[in-house]
Design an enzyme around this catalytic site. Structure first.
Site, short mmCIF file in Angstrom:
data_model
loop_
_atom_site.label_atom_id
_atom_site.label_comp_id
_atom_site.label_asym_id
_atom_site.label_seq_id
_atom_site.Cartn_x
_atom_site.Cartn_y
_atom_site.Cartn_z
N GLU A 98 -29.06 56.74 78.97
CA GLU A 98 -29.37 56.55 77.56
C GLU A 98 -28.15 56.34 76.67
O GLU A 98 -28.07 56.91 75.59
CB GLU A 98 -30.17 57.76 77.07
CG GLU A 98 -29.40 59.10 77.07
CD GLU A 98 -29.46 59.90 78.37
OE1 GLU A 98 -29.65 59.29 79.43
OE2 GLU A 98 -29.31 61.13 78.31
N HIS A 125 -38.39 56.15 78.61
CA HIS A 125 -37.62 57.38 78.81
C HIS A 125 -36.24 57.28 78.13
O HIS A 125 -35.87 58.14 77.33
CB HIS A 125 -37.47 57.66 80.31
CG HIS A 125 -36.69 58.89 80.64
ND1 HIS A 125 -37.27 60.10 80.90
CD2 HIS A 125 -35.35 59.11 80.70
CE1 HIS A 125 -36.34 61.01 81.13
NE2 HIS A 125 -35.16 60.43 81.02
N GLU A 126 -35.52 56.23 78.44
CA GLU A 126 -34.16 56.12 77.87
C GLU A 126 -34.22 55.96 76.36
O GLU A 126 -33.39 56.50 75.63
CB GLU A 126 -33.39 54.97 78.53
CG GLU A 126 -33.30 55.03 80.06
CD GLU A 126 -32.92 56.39 80.63
OE1 GLU A 126 -32.26 57.18 79.94
OE2 GLU A 126 -33.33 56.68 81.77
N HIS A 162 -34.65 59.23 74.59
CA HIS A 162 -33.40 59.99 74.44
C HIS A 162 -32.71 59.69 73.10
O HIS A 162 -31.86 60.47 72.67
CB HIS A 162 -32.42 59.65 75.57
CG HIS A 162 -32.60 60.46 76.82
ND1 HIS A 162 -32.59 61.83 76.83
CD2 HIS A 162 -32.77 60.08 78.11
CE1 HIS A 162 -32.73 62.27 78.08
NE2 HIS A 162 -32.85 61.21 78.88
N GLU A 196 -33.82 66.49 78.95
CA GLU A 196 -34.66 65.76 79.90
C GLU A 196 -36.14 66.15 79.82
O GLU A 196 -37.02 65.31 80.00
CB GLU A 196 -34.13 65.92 81.32
CG GLU A 196 -32.70 65.37 81.52
CD GLU A 196 -32.57 63.88 81.20
OE1 GLU A 196 -33.60 63.17 81.09
OE2 GLU A 196 -31.41 63.42 81.05
N ASP A 200 -24.07 67.86 88.30
CA ASP A 200 -24.81 66.74 88.90
C ASP A 200 -25.65 67.21 90.08
O ASP A 200 -26.81 66.84 90.23
CB ASP A 200 -23.86 65.65 89.40
CG ASP A 200 -23.28 64.86 88.25
OD1 ASP A 200 -23.88 64.85 87.17
OD2 ASP A 200 -22.20 64.27 88.44
N TYR A 259 -36.93 68.13 83.91
CA TYR A 259 -37.78 67.03 83.48
C TYR A 259 -39.24 67.45 83.45
O TYR A 259 -39.92 67.36 82.43
CB TYR A 259 -37.66 65.84 84.45
CG TYR A 259 -36.33 65.12 84.47
CD1 TYR A 259 -35.23 65.68 85.11
CD2 TYR A 259 -36.18 63.87 83.88
CE1 TYR A 259 -34.02 65.01 85.16
CE2 TYR A 259 -34.96 63.19 83.93
CZ TYR A 259 -33.89 63.77 84.57
OH TYR A 259 -32.70 63.11 84.62
N1 BES Z 1 -29.77 61.07 81.40
C1 BES Z 1 -30.45 60.77 82.60
C2 BES Z 1 -29.53 60.46 83.73
C3 BES Z 1 -28.60 61.59 84.12
C4 BES Z 1 -29.00 62.91 84.05
C5 BES Z 1 -27.34 61.29 84.58
C6 BES Z 1 -28.11 63.92 84.40
C7 BES Z 1 -26.48 62.29 84.94
C8 BES Z 1 -26.85 63.61 84.86
C9 BES Z 1 -31.44 59.62 82.42
O1 BES Z 1 -32.06 59.62 81.18
C10 BES Z 1 -32.54 59.78 83.42
O2 BES Z 1 -33.19 60.78 83.39
N2 BES Z 1 -32.73 58.80 84.30
C11 BES Z 1 -33.79 58.81 85.28
C12 BES Z 1 -34.91 57.92 84.87
C13 BES Z 1 -36.08 58.59 84.31
C14 BES Z 1 -37.23 57.62 84.10
C15 BES Z 1 -36.54 59.84 84.97
C16 BES Z 1 -33.25 58.24 86.57
O3 BES Z 1 -32.14 57.71 86.57
O4 BES Z 1 -33.93 58.32 87.58
ZN ZN Z 2 -33.32 61.27 80.92
#
Ligand code: BES
Ligand code: ZN
Length: 648
Positions: free
Chosen positions: A307, A331-332, A335, A354, A409, A417
């Site tokens: 995002e 989703h993005e 954010h 999330e 991470d 989520y």
């Molecule tokens: N912000 C996250 C990606 C993230 C979270 C990167 C924690 C590093 C650490 C992003 O918004 C996200 O949640 N992406 C998901 C997609 C979503 C539809 C669930 C993904 O990449 O799978």
């Molecule tokens: Zn996210």
């Protein structure tokens, strides 16, 4: 009182585990309620993933001047930090870095007259990187750091032309969340510190740079690009990409950036973006960031989406051809309210980003595509949550996480989520949609451009929702939702009528032992997947198949619906996992191509994990990984190194 003392003792133990120098002054015996509240608040706001001490000195603005050197695979240049000294006794500033070569440090009272100052770079911590300490003379308002990144920076990926769609030009992109901004910018890399930024980016002349900032869609390719981000953002939202990138408008304030050959498909797939922005504004108030653009990256992008403000970064695997995966954009985009406007203060509070976003994502899907698709997403989410509850250690199913000593991470599952979203859905159904929507709107407004802790949210929820409806107070066990394992009683139960038909199909197929029964059992075809179902129905179907499916049944499913060759990356993912589980060898070649062609961690890591469960699979996995690894992002590389036991 005993509870109070236990609480304080617990907190000071937790603090002692941090750097001794950051210890607050000891509390007097018998602290007041207010003092206890303050200690609790500070302990919760403590970011264990940053060396910065923002209470002493705080960065207000970062000005970057960086050259993207594709030969060396490094960014080289300077970062000027405008700082505010909050503690007059502070005579140095600590910054987060990882694998940076620090060439020079200067300080200035006015940003014009510079004086070289001493610095020390501490030994590298595997999770946090290296603490950089810069000495600061009295009266310092600006700190300048001359530096270069490493070719293996964890937050950057440098792609060769072969790894791009166009195959002619190289490409580079960043992924800063959670703690990787420090691998390309020396900074106070904590989500509790917000800065505005500006940047001059120098690239080869035929390439174009974009950032999570004000981009000029009509910028000429000159090799020098300037950006400003006028709103204060946390460092994990700083982002850059350089490549053969072109722009196409989608709506008035929305557009898409991609390599030229990807652009037409991307523009078609993402054509509802403007509608989504409008729908979200209807629900939660004005979009705060000006433009909303999307950059579609090459396939090695390690996430589905990120995002980055004003410019969402997205995997090309969402381009399914039928818009069935655009909830990722919802989703993005969500954010932009939950995360970018109101930000988790530490990674322990990540559910505030999330969980809220997953809830808002589904509200956007409902507003733009209807209740049916929303219900399917919510049910799939509930299944994912159940699987996590059944497999994770209970401590990892708590919303407010304890992350000391853990890599944010690695410790981030889908719990924040899906449990977070279910919690908000439960609040919505309990208090009613109208009052709950009003509450969320006011929450976003109240904390706009601030970083908040879980405790901040709990306080706000108590005052602005729970206390207003005293009759419902006992209905939602808020504390249990946030601080205890599992899902409390009384949780909302998402349901989907469409999935009932899918369940009937599964029953039919099992009875007949023949996949052709699937076609008969389903009613209507309504999306352009190579079978009568939408992507979400397929996912539900494949997840619902019994564990003891026979090879013959796998074969007849494949014969009927060509699942091995399906282009949709999400359906293919679930099918390939089944293929591994059942030793269905006709999918072997596809599995290999899939793993080599895609770098999105969520899609590839579970497949490597499944393969690694048998000695044979382990051998295959290692062989494929050997080929695929050079094309993966550093973050994906290291996760899979661990999965396959190639690193401790
Ligand atoms: N912000 C996250 C990606 C993230 C979270 C990167 C924690 C590093 C650490 C992003 O918004 C996200 O949640 N992406 C998901 C997609 C979503 C539809 C669930 C993904 O990449 O799978
Ligand atoms: Zn996210």
């Amino acid at each position: 009182m005993r509870m109070l003392l236990t609480l304080l003792a617990g907190i000071s133990l937790a603090l002692a585990a941090q750097e001794a120098e950051r210890m607050p002054t000891p509390m007097p015996i018998l602290p007041s309620k207010a003092e206890v509240a303050k200690v609790v608040r500070e302990a919760q706001a403590w970011d264990v993933h940053s060396y910065a001490k923002p209470k002493e000195i705080r960065t207000l603005h970062i000005a970057l001047d960086l050259k993207a050197d594709f030969e060396k695979k490094v960014l080289q240049g300077t970062a000027v930090l405008k700082v505010k000294v909050l503690d007059p006794a502070a005579n140095s500033m600590t910054l987060d870095t990882r694998d940076l070569e620090i060439q020079k440090t200067d300080a200035s009272p006015d940003g014009k007259a510079w004086k070289t100052v001493d610095h020390t770079l501490a030994a590298k911590d595997p999770i946090l990187g290296s603490k950089l300490t810069v000495s600061l003379p009295k009266g310092t308002h600006f700190v300048r750091i001359g530096y270069a990144t490493s070719p293996t920076a964890t937050g950057l990926q440098w792609l060769t032309p072969e790894q791009t769609a166009g195959k002619k030009e190289p490409f580079m992109f960043s992924q800063s969340e959670a703690v990787h901004a420090r691998s390309w910018i020396p900074c106070q890399d904590s989500p509790g510190v917000r800065v505005t930024y500006s940047a001059t980016i120098r690239t080869p002349k035929n390439l174009r740079a974009v950032m999570s900032a004000v981009n000029d869609p009509r910028a000429k390719r000159t090799g020098v690009y300037r950006f400003t981000m006028p709103n204060a953002i946390p460092s994990y939202l700083m982002a850059i990409a350089v490549g053969d990138i072109q722009f196409r408008a989608l709506g008035q304030r929305t557009g898409v950036y991609a390599e030229p050959s990807v652009l037409p498909k991307a523009a078609k797939e993402l054509e509802d973006t403007e509608k989504m922005v409008a729908a979200t504004e209807q629900l939660y108030g004005p979009y705060a960031w000006g433009r909303y653009d999307i950059l579609v990256l090459p396939p090695s992008f390690p996430y589905g989406g990120m995002e980055n403000p004003r410019l969402t970064f997205a995997t090309p695997t969402i381009l399914a051809g039928d818009k069935s995966l655009v909830s990722l954009i919802a989703h993005e985009l969500a954010h932009s309210w939950s995360g970018n406007l109101v930000t988790n203060a530490t990674w322990s509070d990540v559910w505030l980003n999330e969980g809220f976003t997953t809830y808002v994502e589904r509200r956007i899907v409902e507003a733009v595509y209807g209740r049916g698709p929303e219900e399917m997403q919510a049910v799939l989410g509930r299944q994912t949550l159940q699987h996590l509850l059944d497999t994770l250690p209970p401590a990892d199913t708590v919303l407010h996480l304890v992350l000391s000593g853990r890599d944010p991470d690695d410790s981030l599952s889908e719990i924040p989520y899906e449990k977070g979203a279910l919690f908000l859905r439960t609040l919505e159904t309990t208090y009613g949609r109208k009052p709950f929507d009003a509450f969320l709107r006011s929450y976003f407004k109240h904390f706009a451009f601030q970083s908040v802790t879980t405790a901040d949210f709990e306080g706000y929820l108590q005052t602005n929702l729970i206390a207003k409806f005293p009759a419902k107070k006992a209905v939602v066990p808020v504390h249990a939702w946030i601080h205890e394992a599992g899902v409390p009683n009384g949780a909302a139960e998402p349901r989907s009528d469409a999935f009932k038909k899918v369940d009937e199909a599964i029953a039919a197929i099992l009875k007949s032992g023949n996949a052709a029964a699937l076609g008969k059992a389903t009613s209507e075809s309504y999306l352009a997947v190579p079978a009568p179902w939408s992507t979400q129905e397929w996912l539900h179907f494949l997840r619902g198949l019994p564990a003891d499916l026979s090879l013959d049944q796998m074969k007849s499913l494949d014969a009927a619906w060509h699942l091995t060759d399906i282009g949709n990356a999400e359906i293919a993912h679930v099918w390939l996992r089944l293929a591994i589980q059942h030793g269905y060898t006709p999918a072997d070649a596809r599995l290999r191509n899939y793993l080599i062609g895609i770098g999105r961690r969520k899609l590839i890591v579970p497949l490597y994990t499944e393969l690694a469960k048998t000695p044979d699979g382990q051998v295959r996995a290692r062989a494929i990984f050997k080929e695929a690894r050079p094309g993966y992002h550093p973050l994906a590389q290291s996760t899979i190194d661990q999965v396959l036991g190639l690193k401790d």
